[in-house]
Design an enzyme around this catalytic site. Structure first.
Site, PDB file in Angstrom:
ATOM      1  N   LYS A 260     -41.734 -48.648 -82.996  1.00  0.00           N
ATOM      2  CA  LYS A 260     -41.532 -49.824 -83.865  1.00  0.00           C
ATOM      3  C   LYS A 260     -40.068 -49.938 -84.278  1.00  0.00           C
ATOM      4  CE  LYS A 260     -45.745 -51.237 -83.838  1.00  0.00           C
ATOM      5  NZ  LYS A 260     -46.041 -52.404 -82.998  1.00  0.00           N
TER       6      LYS A 260
ATOM      7  N   TYR B  38     -45.141 -43.204 -82.316  1.00  0.00           N
ATOM      8  CA  TYR B  38     -45.585 -44.575 -82.609  1.00  0.00           C
ATOM      9  C   TYR B  38     -44.575 -45.273 -83.525  1.00  0.00           C
ATOM     10  CZ  TYR B  38     -47.857 -48.369 -85.059  1.00  0.00           C
ATOM     11  OH  TYR B  38     -48.112 -49.597 -85.634  1.00  0.00           O
TER      12      TYR B  38
ATOM     13  N   SER C 269     -44.026 -52.236 -88.747  1.00  0.00           N
ATOM     14  CA  SER C 269     -44.853 -51.443 -89.660  1.00  0.00           C
ATOM     15  C   SER C 269     -43.984 -50.840 -90.760  1.00  0.00           C
ATOM     16  CB  SER C 269     -45.504 -50.328 -88.844  1.00  0.00           C
ATOM     17  OG  SER C 269     -45.976 -49.318 -89.686  1.00  0.00           O
TER      18      SER C 269
ATOM     19  N   ASN D 200     -51.045 -51.643 -95.037  1.00  0.00           N
ATOM     20  CA  ASN D 200     -52.299 -51.136 -94.453  1.00  0.00           C
ATOM     21  C   ASN D 200     -53.381 -52.212 -94.375  1.00  0.00           C
ATOM     22  OD1 ASN D 200     -50.697 -48.810 -95.341  1.00  0.00           O
ATOM     23  ND2 ASN D 200     -52.474 -47.599 -94.764  1.00  0.00           N
TER      24      ASN D 200
ATOM     25  N   ASP E  89     -51.636 -57.081 -68.268  1.00  0.00           N
ATOM     26  CA  ASP E  89     -50.888 -56.021 -68.942  1.00  0.00           C
ATOM     27  C   ASP E  89     -49.452 -56.532 -69.083  1.00  0.00           C
ATOM     28  OD1 ASP E  89     -49.346 -53.709 -69.467  1.00  0.00           O
ATOM     29  OD2 ASP E  89     -50.861 -52.443 -68.510  1.00  0.00           O
TER      30      ASP E  89
HETATM   31  P1  NAD Z   1     -55.277 -53.382 -81.750  1.00  0.00           P
HETATM   32  O1  NAD Z   1     -55.214 -52.174 -80.880  1.00  0.00           O
HETATM   33  O2  NAD Z   1     -56.581 -53.803 -82.290  1.00  0.00           O
HETATM   34  O3  NAD Z   1     -54.647 -54.629 -80.961  1.00  0.00           O
HETATM   35  C1  NAD Z   1     -53.638 -54.492 -80.002  1.00  0.00           C
HETATM   36  C2  NAD Z   1     -54.067 -55.268 -78.784  1.00  0.00           C
HETATM   37  O4  NAD Z   1     -53.048 -55.167 -77.788  1.00  0.00           O
HETATM   38  C3  NAD Z   1     -55.352 -54.719 -78.155  1.00  0.00           C
HETATM   39  O5  NAD Z   1     -56.255 -55.778 -77.926  1.00  0.00           O
HETATM   40  C4  NAD Z   1     -54.892 -54.084 -76.856  1.00  0.00           C
HETATM   41  O6  NAD Z   1     -55.887 -54.164 -75.849  1.00  0.00           O
HETATM   42  C5  NAD Z   1     -53.660 -54.904 -76.544  1.00  0.00           C
HETATM   43  N1  NAD Z   1     -52.655 -54.223 -75.719  1.00  0.00           N
HETATM   44  C6  NAD Z   1     -52.088 -53.014 -75.918  1.00  0.00           C
HETATM   45  N2  NAD Z   1     -51.210 -52.737 -74.930  1.00  0.00           N
HETATM   46  C7  NAD Z   1     -51.209 -53.819 -74.112  1.00  0.00           C
HETATM   47  C8  NAD Z   1     -50.508 -54.137 -72.922  1.00  0.00           C
HETATM   48  N3  NAD Z   1     -49.647 -53.297 -72.351  1.00  0.00           N
HETATM   49  N4  NAD Z   1     -50.728 -55.329 -72.340  1.00  0.00           N
HETATM   50  C9  NAD Z   1     -51.618 -56.202 -72.880  1.00  0.00           C
HETATM   51  N5  NAD Z   1     -52.306 -55.951 -73.994  1.00  0.00           N
HETATM   52  C10 NAD Z   1     -52.110 -54.764 -74.599  1.00  0.00           C
HETATM   53  O7  NAD Z   1     -54.220 -53.173 -82.919  1.00  0.00           O
HETATM   54  P2  NAD Z   1     -53.962 -54.034 -84.228  1.00  0.00           P
HETATM   55  O8  NAD Z   1     -54.370 -53.223 -85.407  1.00  0.00           O
HETATM   56  O9  NAD Z   1     -54.483 -55.394 -84.074  1.00  0.00           O
HETATM   57  O10 NAD Z   1     -52.381 -54.047 -84.226  1.00  0.00           O
HETATM   58  C11 NAD Z   1     -51.627 -55.111 -83.660  1.00  0.00           C
HETATM   59  C12 NAD Z   1     -50.162 -54.761 -83.726  1.00  0.00           C
HETATM   60  O11 NAD Z   1     -49.802 -54.520 -85.082  1.00  0.00           O
HETATM   61  C13 NAD Z   1     -49.795 -53.497 -82.957  1.00  0.00           C
HETATM   62  O12 NAD Z   1     -48.527 -53.690 -82.359  1.00  0.00           O
HETATM   63  C14 NAD Z   1     -49.724 -52.448 -84.036  1.00  0.00           C
HETATM   64  O13 NAD Z   1     -48.874 -51.400 -83.704  1.00  0.00           O
HETATM   65  C15 NAD Z   1     -49.183 -53.269 -85.208  1.00  0.00           C
HETATM   66  N6  NAD Z   1     -49.502 -52.676 -86.513  1.00  0.00           N
HETATM   67  C16 NAD Z   1     -50.810 -52.405 -86.835  1.00  0.00           C
HETATM   68  C17 NAD Z   1     -51.114 -51.827 -88.060  1.00  0.00           C
HETATM   69  C18 NAD Z   1     -52.534 -51.487 -88.423  1.00  0.00           C
HETATM   70  O14 NAD Z   1     -52.740 -50.737 -89.384  1.00  0.00           O
HETATM   71  N7  NAD Z   1     -53.543 -51.999 -87.745  1.00  0.00           N
HETATM   72  C19 NAD Z   1     -50.083 -51.533 -88.975  1.00  0.00           C
HETATM   73  C20 NAD Z   1     -48.770 -51.831 -88.627  1.00  0.00           C
HETATM   74  C21 NAD Z   1     -48.490 -52.420 -87.390  1.00  0.00           C
HETATM   75  N1  UDP Z   2     -56.903 -40.502 -95.330  1.00  0.00           N
HETATM   76  C1  UDP Z   2     -57.851 -39.564 -95.686  1.00  0.00           C
HETATM   77  N2  UDP Z   2     -58.835 -39.241 -94.797  1.00  0.00           N
HETATM   78  C2  UDP Z   2     -58.932 -39.822 -93.571  1.00  0.00           C
HETATM   79  C3  UDP Z   2     -57.958 -40.799 -93.209  1.00  0.00           C
HETATM   80  C4  UDP Z   2     -56.961 -41.102 -94.119  1.00  0.00           C
HETATM   81  O1  UDP Z   2     -57.801 -39.015 -96.801  1.00  0.00           O
HETATM   82  O2  UDP Z   2     -59.829 -39.490 -92.797  1.00  0.00           O
HETATM   83  C5  UDP Z   2     -55.833 -40.866 -96.294  1.00  0.00           C
HETATM   84  C6  UDP Z   2     -54.432 -40.591 -95.803  1.00  0.00           C
HETATM   85  O3  UDP Z   2     -54.044 -39.269 -96.115  1.00  0.00           O
HETATM   86  C7  UDP Z   2     -53.632 -41.653 -96.551  1.00  0.00           C
HETATM   87  C8  UDP Z   2     -54.604 -42.828 -96.677  1.00  0.00           C
HETATM   88  O4  UDP Z   2     -55.910 -42.269 -96.488  1.00  0.00           O
HETATM   89  O5  UDP Z   2     -53.313 -41.210 -97.864  1.00  0.00           O
HETATM   90  C9  UDP Z   2     -54.392 -43.904 -95.623  1.00  0.00           C
HETATM   91  O6  UDP Z   2     -54.366 -43.299 -94.342  1.00  0.00           O
HETATM   92  P1  UDP Z   2     -54.320 -44.175 -93.019  1.00  0.00           P
HETATM   93  O7  UDP Z   2     -54.293 -43.225 -91.859  1.00  0.00           O
HETATM   94  O8  UDP Z   2     -55.410 -45.182 -93.051  1.00  0.00           O
HETATM   95  O9  UDP Z   2     -52.951 -44.974 -93.134  1.00  0.00           O
HETATM   96  P2  UDP Z   2     -51.429 -44.451 -93.196  1.00  0.00           P
HETATM   97  O10 UDP Z   2     -51.420 -43.024 -93.543  1.00  0.00           O
HETATM   98  O11 UDP Z   2     -50.916 -44.729 -91.851  1.00  0.00           O
HETATM   99  O12 UDP Z   2     -50.811 -45.275 -94.249  1.00  0.00           O
END
Ligand code: NAD
Ligand code: UDP
Length: 335
Positions: A153, A149, A124, A179, A58
């Site tokens: 960031k 959240y 993000s 996304n 962690d």
């Molecule tokens: P994910 O949850 O699949 O991956 C995150 C990983 O970090 C997981 O494997 C989790 O077990 C690990 N983790 C979390 N807290 C931890 C800790 N304290 N110590 C060690 N490991 C830890 O998420 P993801 O979609 O791969 O996202 C990766 C990063 O990108 C995240 O920081 C997320 O906020 C950011 N992000 C994701 C998205 C998206 O849509 N997926 C969009 C924007 C930003």
């Molecule tokens: N959305 C939806 N139904 C769902 C989940 C998402 O209509 O069950 C829509 C949401 O309103 C947005 C788009 O899909 O317009 C993307 O949503 P998501 O949560 O994937 O990403 P974010 O809103 O964080 O960009």
């Protein structure tokens, strides 16, 4: 010399590790599996035929994380580890701030201690808040975030900028993802949310797979989108992973600085367009109902990816059909 990948067992982290291993980099992964499974590590090895070091740690555990730095010659860090569910962050703000912000502070403290000052951070598009125009440009800066959240960031971006101001030998890339969807072509790794998903694509997949009976489309009366449903900039997770490689290459070319990039395609698709594309390319049904708007959602936004193209030489190469196909292939494949 190694690259430390925090959260490397997660969705974006695992795809990035694959791309790094394909380029013969030495990798050390740290993950506590709070939102991923140990099996992913074997899948990464299967895809690449390459090995890496792994620590079940962690990042909040300073002693254990220190050990990782002590035992490895870490040159740079790609920092994915974090909690990411928007809704859950509203319910559990303390856990989100603690894990994401404090976890990052612990990491940065150790990086400073070991004189490792190169970091790529997963930010993000949510940090823009609502700039009042759909096309987001890095210059807009950070706006008012709408949930804990997003605030984590925004705060971490600020911390990284303050760190650079205090010591300009730091070399920092902040990547603002739009996304990410899709999965690796092998079908071995992809997004596996626990329980009922929040995000659109994981939800569509559960409905297509008949685990849930229908999708709620959150609003069909938005202005400024083709059909009234919300529109977002979806990008393929493999393109996103490659964006991290390009960002690291940029840091390797630079002496120091803070570099901020949007990672997106520059195009927004509506919820209905995503559903229709998913159904067509995969030949499956996705029943849906129009539901009220989800609180906090914006009608439409997308990246201006010009800066990443110009400075990183990065553009998305995979289109929306490929994203929908690869997402479904991950669910259907025999893993
Ligand atoms: P994910 O949850 O699949 O991956 C995150 C990983 O970090 C997981 O494997 C989790 O077990 C690990 N983790 C979390 N807290 C931890 C800790 N304290 N110590 C060690 N490991 C830890 O998420 P993801 O979609 O791969 O996202 C990766 C990063 O990108 C995240 O920081 C997320 O906020 C950011 N992000 C994701 C998205 C998206 O849509 N997926 C969009 C924007 C930003
Ligand atoms: N959305 C939806 N139904 C769902 C989940 C998402 O209509 O069950 C829509 C949401 O309103 C947005 C788009 O899909 O317009 C993307 O949503 P998501 O949560 O994937 O990403 P974010 O809103 O964080 O960009």
């Amino acid at each position: 010399m190694s690259i430390l990948v925090t959260g490397g067992a997660g969705y974006i982290g695992s795809h990035t590790v694959v791309e790094l291993l394909n380029r013969d980099e030495n990798i050390v992964i740290v993950d506590n599996f709070v939102n991923s499974k140990p099996e992913v590590l074997e899948k990464i090895k299967k895809i690449t035929g390459k090995d890496f070091k792994f620590y079940e740690v962690d990042i909040l555990d300073e002693k254990k994380l220190n050990n990782v730095f002590e035992e490895n010659d870490i040159e740079s860090v790609i920092h994915f580890a974090g909690l990411k569910a928007v809704g859950e962050s509203v319910e559990k703000p303390i856990e989100y701030y603690y894990n994401n912000v404090t976890g990052t502070l612990v990491l940065l403290k150790l990086m400073r201690k070991y004189n490792c000052k190169k970091i790529v951070f997963s930010s993000s598009a949510t940090v823009y808040g609502d700039p009042g125009t759909p096309k987001y440009i890095e210059e807009f800066g950070r706006g008012k975030t709408t949930n804990p959240y997003g605030s984590t960031k925004s705060i971490i971006e600020q911390i990284l900028e303050d760190l650079y101001a205090s010591d300009n030998s730091w070399n920092i890339a902040i990547l603002r993802y739009f996304n990410p969807i899709g999965a690796h072509k092998s079908g071995l790794i992809g997004e596996e949310p626990q329980g009922i998903p929040n995000n659109l694509m994981p939800f569509i997949m559960k409905v297509a797979n008949k685990e849930l009976d229908h999708l709620n489309v959150f609003g069909n009366d938005y202005e400024g989108t083709k059909d009234g449903t919300g529109a977002r900039d979806y990008l393929h997770v493999v393109d996103l992973a490659i964006g991290h490689i390009k960002a690291l290459e940029k840091l390797n070319r630079e002496k120091s600085g803070v570099f901020i990039y949007n990672l997106g395609t520059g195009t927004a698709y509506t919820v209905l367009e995503i559903i229709e594309t998913f159904k067509r390319v995969n030949n499956v049904d996705v029943p849906y109902k129009i539901a009220p708007r989800r609180s906090g959602d914006l009608a439409i936004y997308y990246a201006d990816p010009t800066k990443a193209k110009k400075e990183l030489g990065w553009v998305c190469e995979r289109g929306i059909e490929e994203m929908c196909r690869d997402s479904w292939n991950f669910i259907k494949s025999d893993k």
